[in-house]
Write an enzyme that holds these catalytic residues in place. Structure first.
Site, PDB file in Angstrom:
ATOM      1  N   TRP A  77      27.102   2.604   5.905  1.00  0.00           N
ATOM      2  CA  TRP A  77      27.199   3.795   6.751  1.00  0.00           C
ATOM      3  C   TRP A  77      28.641   3.815   7.222  1.00  0.00           C
ATOM      4  CZ3 TRP A  77      28.626   5.234  11.661  1.00  0.00           C
ATOM      5  CH2 TRP A  77      28.235   6.510  12.076  1.00  0.00           C
ATOM      6  N   GLU A 484      12.731  15.333  22.880  1.00  0.00           N
ATOM      7  CA  GLU A 484      12.390  14.567  21.666  1.00  0.00           C
ATOM      8  C   GLU A 484      12.069  15.512  20.517  1.00  0.00           C
ATOM      9  OE1 GLU A 484      12.883  11.762  20.728  1.00  0.00           O
ATOM     10  OE2 GLU A 484      11.609  11.554  18.973  1.00  0.00           O
ATOM     11  N   LYS A 488      14.055  15.556  16.914  1.00  0.00           N
ATOM     12  CA  LYS A 488      13.367  15.437  15.614  1.00  0.00           C
ATOM     13  C   LYS A 488      13.770  16.578  14.706  1.00  0.00           C
ATOM     14  CE  LYS A 488      12.377  12.043  15.543  1.00  0.00           C
ATOM     15  NZ  LYS A 488      12.813  11.452  16.726  1.00  0.00           N
ATOM     16  N   GLU A 491      17.552  16.437  13.571  1.00  0.00           N
ATOM     17  CA  GLU A 491      18.023  15.309  12.744  1.00  0.00           C
ATOM     18  C   GLU A 491      17.413  15.310  11.352  1.00  0.00           C
ATOM     19  OE1 GLU A 491      17.267  11.332  14.103  1.00  0.00           O
ATOM     20  OE2 GLU A 491      15.320  11.845  14.891  1.00  0.00           O
ATOM     21  N   HIS A 507      19.489  29.409  33.707  1.00  0.00           N
ATOM     22  CA  HIS A 507      20.799  29.083  34.300  1.00  0.00           C
ATOM     23  C   HIS A 507      21.892  29.066  33.243  1.00  0.00           C
ATOM     24  CE1 HIS A 507      19.083  28.174  38.218  1.00  0.00           C
ATOM     25  NE2 HIS A 507      18.072  27.632  37.561  1.00  0.00           N
TER      26      HIS A 507
HETATM   27  C1  AGP Z   1      15.610   8.741  16.618  1.00  0.00           C
HETATM   28  O1  AGP Z   1      14.911   9.635  15.733  1.00  0.00           O
HETATM   29  C2  AGP Z   1      16.986   8.456  16.135  1.00  0.00           C
HETATM   30  N1  AGP Z   1      16.983   7.981  14.816  1.00  0.00           N
HETATM   31  C3  AGP Z   1      17.807   7.663  17.116  1.00  0.00           C
HETATM   32  O2  AGP Z   1      18.009   8.512  18.224  1.00  0.00           O
HETATM   33  C4  AGP Z   1      17.229   6.334  17.655  1.00  0.00           C
HETATM   34  O3  AGP Z   1      16.126   6.577  18.494  1.00  0.00           O
HETATM   35  C5  AGP Z   1      18.327   5.662  18.504  1.00  0.00           C
HETATM   36  O4  AGP Z   1      19.403   5.362  17.644  1.00  0.00           O
HETATM   37  C6  AGP Z   1      17.863   4.402  19.217  1.00  0.00           C
HETATM   38  O5  AGP Z   1      17.477   3.440  18.267  1.00  0.00           O
HETATM   39  P1  AGP Z   1      16.668   2.136  18.799  1.00  0.00           P
HETATM   40  O6  AGP Z   1      15.387   2.635  19.382  1.00  0.00           O
HETATM   41  O7  AGP Z   1      16.475   1.298  17.577  1.00  0.00           O
HETATM   42  O8  AGP Z   1      17.538   1.480  19.839  1.00  0.00           O
END
Ligand code: AGP
Length: 611
Positions: A77, A484, A488, A491, A507
């Site tokens: 990555w 949340e 979802k 992403e 607002h």
């Molecule tokens: C969630 O869909 C994401 N992929 C991302 O926000 C994730 O929740 C965040 O990176 C935290 O990861 P963790 O729970 O492994 O710490």
């Protein structure tokens, strides 16, 4: 953010390396590569793209590589340098003596790179990681472990690395600081990897390295030391992992499988943790006596992303059920803003992976300031629960889809269990405790009832798959659910989606509403519903199509809006869980309709182990 695997032993190693990379691909997938020692030579293969592209590159060389004795591999990555073949790992020194794969960020790489350039090194990539290969070559005087340790002592930042040398046909040196490394102990073979998903097919005996551990491994030996070259002992842990859990098992995507696993996953989180006799939760992993529990007078929840949204639901629990002042902090903010922490503050770190760099740093900040620190985590033995040294494991099974699903519902369930424990340690009566236990026991059934109507949600989702912008709005503990849901959708479908408190819309954000901007309004039959009905009217008046979540047969909602996603009747406490499951399905089907890469969305990685 990247995945590393290494193998030394007597089996043919190419498939072991590439299969391992595929299991680690959720950590990063923009380029991949491997290096092996074969007849005293380093042979390196790298590609832009996914592991599949690397396999295609290797296809014509498998016979030649069948005699390789040790190898390391990496799926990337990108942090420094665009995703391309040159920036793919492994990286070599100029003499082609050493190969290095690295997960992490070298903060002082520019200084090191300039120094190496001044000393005549030639760089083949734009990456920070490449400096490690040149540093190892500079320090090498016949002892690879010492050379790697000397190189790493120059580094400011984080690393999980593996190094091989062309004249050491069965040796890997590996080390970690801030990025995980696990050693797999086999019979006549040894593996190293970023996490256990790449090891479970080969062994059930693993060793988790701690920060600033360095190890030299061969097929028969594992020598672990500090960077100061002092031997350290690390226990061999048993891996209770069912490798089939990390397969799709007939689902189109890991994400869909993990959405449908949630009744079982939440049942696993609950299992053995309800004490009916005293109407409380049994959370021995918190390792807090009733007196220590009673001394906690403030809770700070530190997390990122989906885990932070779960923590926001937990804030309502701790303040409403328990009466403890609670706040949720984005972990990166918490770690840097010099937070006020007292001895009776509980810092609760929530992390599915247990490796998120900012959340790990928040744990360390809490520990440094004398807080009681606990973790809620899904990966046994991960760094955050190990350093917190107390907490709650979700037991949800591996979550491979980059978009977190079952982790959220299990985290919220774990938070509700924790609130029950704290509540019964304070003013929550035995009767109220038993009522809460009944609600907790209902959670898997509530989730299943949503899953049973997935087809209806799919029909609605397809109607809105062409949206360019979208809002999710909620009130109370459905506000984090709205956040949340927006996360979802954005992403995995790449639709710009924003989660807002329903009262906040007028607002400013309401200026964005028009007929092309659908609004998902969480209008479950819980306190605040009347207010959200007004917010729905405000959206309708701006011509936005409104999709509402509504409790079974609630005509006060269905008569108002364009589409209704039905949520089973339940208490306000647990409402975010079935509601978010419905939003997970909505997002999944929108992304599927749009033909998106659902399990590995662009630019993302499953575990953000860099700042
Ligand atoms: C969630 O869909 C994401 N992929 C991302 O926000 C994730 O929740 C965040 O990176 C935290 O990861 P963790 O729970 O492994 O710490």
């Amino acid at each position: 953010m990247c995945g590393i695997i290494g193998y030394t032993g007597n089996r043919e190693l190419i498939n072991i390396l590439t299969d391992g990379l595929k299991r680690l691909e959720y950590r990063g997938y923009d380029s991949a590569g491997l290096a092996v020692v074969n007849n005293q030579q380093l042979q390196v293969f790298k590609t832009k793209g996914k592991v599949k592209a690397l396999e295609e590159r290797l296809h014509d060389h498998l016979q030649l590589l069948s005699t390789a004795s040790v190898g390391i591999a990496h799926t990337r990555w990108a942090t420094h340098g665009e995703p391309n073949e040159a920036n793919a790992h492994p990286h070599l020194d100029n003499a082609g003596h050493f190969a290095v794969v690295h997960n992490g960020i070298i903060d002082n790489f520019a200084e090191l790179r300039n120094r190496l350039l001044d000393q005549g090194c030639r760089f083949a990539s734009e990456t920070d990681s490449e400096v490690l290969a040149h540093l190892v070559a500079q320090y090498y005087d016949g002892n690879l472990l010492e050379a790697v340790a000397s190189a790493l002592k120059q580094v400011k930042g984080t690393f999980g690395i593996a190094v091989i040398a062309r004249d050491l046909p069965q040796t890997i040196v590996t080390a970690r600081r801030g990025s995980p490394i696990v050693i797999g102990v086999g019979a006549g073979e040894t593996l190293i990897a970023s996490d256990v998903t790449a090891l479970a097919a080969h062994t059930d005996r693993v060793i988790y390295l701690n920060d600033d551990d360095i190890a030299l491994v061969t097929p028969e030996t594992i020598d672990i030391r500090s960077l100061e070259n002092v031997p350290v002992s690390r226990e061999i842990a048993a891996l209770d992992w069912d490798i089939s859990a990390a397969e799709k098992n007939g689902y189109d995507h890991f994400m869909l499988k993990e959405i449908f696993e949630q009744p079982q996953a939440v049942s696993n989180t609950i299992r053995g943790r309800l004490d009916f006799r005293t109407a409380t939760a049994a959370l021995s992993g918190l390792n807090l006596t009733p007196r220590e529990l009673a001394m906690i007078n403030r809770i700070v929840i530190a997390a990122c992303g989906t885990s932070m949204h779960a923590g926001m639901v937990g804030e309502y629990y701790f303040e409403d059920i328990v009466g403890i002042s609670t706040e949720v902090e984005q972990a990166a903010e918490f770690r840097y803003r010099n937070p006020i922490i007292e001895p009776h503050t509980l810092v609760l770190a929530i992390s599915q992976s247990g490796e998120t760099a900012d959340t790990l740093a928040a744990v360390r900040e809490g520990l440094n300031k004398g807080a009681v620190v606990a973790a809620i985590c899904n990966v046994v033995g991960a760094t955050i629960p190990r350093e917190s040294n107390r907490g709650i494991y979700l037991h949800a099974g591996p979550e491979i889809g980059v978009a977190s699903t079952k982790a959220f519902t299990c985290q919220v369930t774990a938070l509700l269990l924790t609130a029950l424990l704290f509540g019964r340690n304070r003013r929550l009566s035995q009767t109220a405790g038993l009522e809460l236990i009944e609600e907790i026991q209902q959670i898997p059934t509530l989730i299943q009832q949503v899953l049973d109507h997935a087809d209806k949600i799919e029909i609605i989702a397809k109607k809105y798959a062409d949206a360019k912008d979208c809002f999710f709005i909620g009130r109370g503990n459905l506000y984090p659910a709205a956040l949340e849901g927006a996360l979802k959708l954005k992403e995995i479908s790449y639709i710009h989606a924003e989660g807002y408190h329903a009262a906040e819309l007028k607002h400013g954000p309401i200026a964005l509403l028009d007929k092309g901007v659908p609004v998902i309004a969480l209008a479950n039959d819980v306190p605040g519903k009347e207010k959200i009905l007004s917010n729905i009217q405000e959206c309708l008046a701006r011509k936005s199509p409104v999709i509402a979540t509504a409790t079974n047969n609630d005509t006060s909602v269905s008569h108002l809006v364009h589409d209704v996603i039905t949520i089973p009747s339940c208490s306000a406490f647990v409402a975010p869980i079935p509601t978010v499951v419905a939003l997970q399905l909505f997002s999944y089907y929108v992304a599927k309709e749009r033909g998106c890469e659902i399990d590995q969305p662009r630019n993302l990685a499953k575990s953000v182990t860099v700042e």
